[in-house]
Design an enzyme around this catalytic site. Structure first.
Site, PDB file in Angstrom:
ATOM      1  CB  SER A  71      -3.856   2.920   1.602  1.00  0.00           C
ATOM      2  OG  SER A  71      -3.892   2.137   0.332  1.00  0.00           O
ATOM      3  CE  LYS A 107      -3.143  -0.850  -0.489  1.00  0.00           C
ATOM      4  NZ  LYS A 107      -3.498  -1.412  -2.026  1.00  0.00           N
ATOM      5  CB  SER A 108       4.251   2.139   0.124  1.00  0.00           C
ATOM      6  OG  SER A 108       4.154   1.426   1.197  1.00  0.00           O
ATOM      7  CG  MET A 140      -1.940   3.539 -13.388  1.00  0.00           C
ATOM      8  SD  MET A 140      -0.622   3.815 -11.950  1.00  0.00           S
ATOM      9  CE  MET A 140      -0.891   2.291 -11.330  1.00  0.00           C
ATOM     10  CB  THR A 197       3.706  -1.730  -5.007  1.00  0.00           C
ATOM     11  OG1 THR A 197       3.696  -1.614  -3.614  1.00  0.00           O
ATOM     12  CG2 THR A 197       4.578  -2.774  -5.236  1.00  0.00           C
ATOM     13  CG  HIS A 232       4.446  -6.314  -0.815  1.00  0.00           C
ATOM     14  ND1 HIS A 232       4.590  -4.997  -1.276  1.00  0.00           N
ATOM     15  CD2 HIS A 232       3.571  -6.759  -1.320  1.00  0.00           C
ATOM     16  CE1 HIS A 232       3.696  -4.727  -2.181  1.00  0.00           C
ATOM     17  NE2 HIS A 232       2.729  -5.781  -2.160  1.00  0.00           N
ATOM     18  CE1 TYR A 266       1.075   6.878  -3.507  1.00  0.00           C
ATOM     19  CE2 TYR A 266       0.724   8.879  -2.379  1.00  0.00           C
ATOM     20  CZ  TYR A 266       0.303   7.988  -3.094  1.00  0.00           C
ATOM     21  OH  TYR A 266      -1.026   8.154  -3.719  1.00  0.00           O
TER      22      TYR A 266
HETATM   23  P1  A3P Z   1      -4.878   4.797  -1.871  1.00  0.00           P
HETATM   24  O1  A3P Z   1      -5.656   3.755  -1.304  1.00  0.00           O
HETATM   25  O2  A3P Z   1      -4.367   5.807  -0.513  1.00  0.00           O
HETATM   26  O3  A3P Z   1      -5.741   5.760  -2.786  1.00  0.00           O
HETATM   27  P2  A3P Z   1       0.162  -0.400  -3.809  1.00  0.00           P
HETATM   28  O4  A3P Z   1       0.201  -0.227  -5.316  1.00  0.00           O
HETATM   29  O5  A3P Z   1       1.395  -0.605  -2.982  1.00  0.00           O
HETATM   30  O6  A3P Z   1      -0.904  -1.410  -3.119  1.00  0.00           O
HETATM   31  O7  A3P Z   1      -0.343   1.120  -3.262  1.00  0.00           O
HETATM   32  C1  A3P Z   1      -1.798   1.441  -3.475  1.00  0.00           C
HETATM   33  C2  A3P Z   1      -2.019   2.946  -3.200  1.00  0.00           C
HETATM   34  O8  A3P Z   1      -1.164   3.712  -4.327  1.00  0.00           O
HETATM   35  C3  A3P Z   1      -3.397   3.450  -3.180  1.00  0.00           C
HETATM   36  O9  A3P Z   1      -3.491   4.593  -2.433  1.00  0.00           O
HETATM   37  C4  A3P Z   1      -3.442   3.833  -4.798  1.00  0.00           C
HETATM   38  O10 A3P Z   1      -4.623   4.827  -4.826  1.00  0.00           O
HETATM   39  C5  A3P Z   1      -1.964   4.681  -4.796  1.00  0.00           C
HETATM   40  N1  A3P Z   1      -1.748   4.698  -6.392  1.00  0.00           N
HETATM   41  C6  A3P Z   1      -1.781   3.788  -7.393  1.00  0.00           C
HETATM   42  N2  A3P Z   1      -1.521   4.230  -8.555  1.00  0.00           N
HETATM   43  C7  A3P Z   1      -1.119   5.703  -8.127  1.00  0.00           C
HETATM   44  C8  A3P Z   1      -1.008   6.800  -9.005  1.00  0.00           C
HETATM   45  N3  A3P Z   1      -0.783   6.580 -10.408  1.00  0.00           N
HETATM   46  N4  A3P Z   1      -0.814   7.811  -8.590  1.00  0.00           N
HETATM   47  C9  A3P Z   1      -1.049   8.150  -7.207  1.00  0.00           C
HETATM   48  N5  A3P Z   1      -1.406   7.211  -6.283  1.00  0.00           N
HETATM   49  C10 A3P Z   1      -1.587   5.915  -6.900  1.00  0.00           C
END
Ligand code: A3P
Length: 286
Positions: A130, A43-44, A224, A46, A98, A185
């Site tokens: 998140s 949730k960072s 995305m 990735t 992870h 992030y």
């Molecule tokens: P939120 O739940 O705060 O919206 P991971 O990929 O590690 O699982 O992290 C998911 C988090 O990254 C989610 O955060 C998601 O919305 C955010 N995220 C994914 N793609 C993104 C992008 N293009 N720009 C900004 N945040 C993004």
């Protein structure tokens, strides 16, 4: 609702993981010098970083990211499917993980290892929020009754991949290594173009300004979110409940909308105690 698979003190989601594979990925999996690893606590950001790196590799051409799911473009080393894909792949590979440092493939610790690792960390308060909204809509972990419950689990490290604090402390201690790029992030949000340029430099890739524009365009939150090979809507059905969505808000600081004052204070105390060994300037959030 599923419980965890525990391996050496770390809880892993119950679907898609197997102790034998986690053990093998640590003890037997060899990361080669030409490989690139995307390393994060869940949730960072990735998937965002994967999108950017894929687009850098194709010089902004979106064909690959628009046709192949993210977990095939950059398989997770420690998952059943990811491991099976990676051990059969030839040539330079992009892969994700992870894993906490003590479970990471031992090949990382060879003094001559040259493969590239990009590590992204995020404000753990936002990671917590998140994660709560993500895992809550999946069948991957035991469902928390409320954010309050999940808050307690998070501070104890009783969440997928264990304690954020332990994970982040140990990986950040690797930040001086030449083959280890550390990003946050928050900086990715503040200066996405600058971050992409930094990644290009690190990976030794030269992109023209118009190619960089394409990387920015196709890795944007909106782009995305609309694409099913990136937004997790293609994930296997037995993992999803209630419309699991990867692309939730994509902002920094959303925790302020969810934490109570008491939770914010408790979190600050734990953070200060556990992260005391790092210069405060390393963490780009307020
Ligand atoms: P939120 O739940 O705060 O919206 P991971 O990929 O590690 O699982 O992290 C998911 C988090 O990254 C989610 O955060 C998601 O919305 C955010 N995220 C994914 N793609 C993104 C992008 N293009 N720009 C900004 N945040 C993004």
């Amino acid at each position: 609702m599923s419980d965890y698979i525990w391996f050496e003190g770390i809880p892993f989601p119950a679907i898609g993981y197997e102790k034998k594979i986690i053990e093998e990925s640590r003890d037997k999996f060899v990361i080669r010098d030409e490989d690139t690893v995307i390393l994060t606590y869940p949730k960072s950001g990735t998937n965002w970083l994967i999108e950017i790196v894929c687009l850098i590799q194709t010089k902004g051409n979106p064909k690959w990211i628009q046709s192949v799911p993210v977990w095939e473009r950059s398989p997770w080393i420690e998952t059943q499917n990811g491991y099976a894909m990676l051990i059969n792949k030839e040539g330079p590979c992009l892969m994700s993980s992870h894993l906490p440092i003590h479970l990471f493939p031992k090949s990382f610790f060879r003094s001559k290892a040259k493969f590239s690792v990009i590590y992204v960390f995020r404000n753990p308060r936002d990671v917590l929020v998140s994660g709560y909204f993500f895992w809550d809509k999946s069948n991957l972990i035991k469902m928390p009754e409320s954010l309050e419950t999940y808050f307690e689990w998070f501070l104890k490290g009783n969440v997928p991949y264990g304690s954020w604090f332990e994970h982040t402390c140990s990986w950040l201690s690797m930040r001086e290594r030449d083959n280890f790029l550390v990003l946050s992030y928050e900086d990715m949000k503040k200066s996405t173009r600058g971050t992409i340029e930094k990644i290009c430099d690190f990976l030794g890739r030269k992109l023209e300004p118009d190619e960089l524009d394409l990387v920015l365009k196709y890795s944007s939150f909106q782009a995305m979110k609309e694409k099913n090979v990136s937004n997790f809507s293609l994930i296997i059905k037995d993992v999803i409940i209630n419309g699991l969505a990867l692309m939730r808000k994509g902002v920094a600081g959303d925790w302020k909308n969810h934490f109570t004052v008491a939770q914010a204070e408790t979190f600050d105390k734990v953070f200060q105690e556990k992260m005391a060994g790092f210069p405060p300037g390393l963490f780009p959030w307020k």
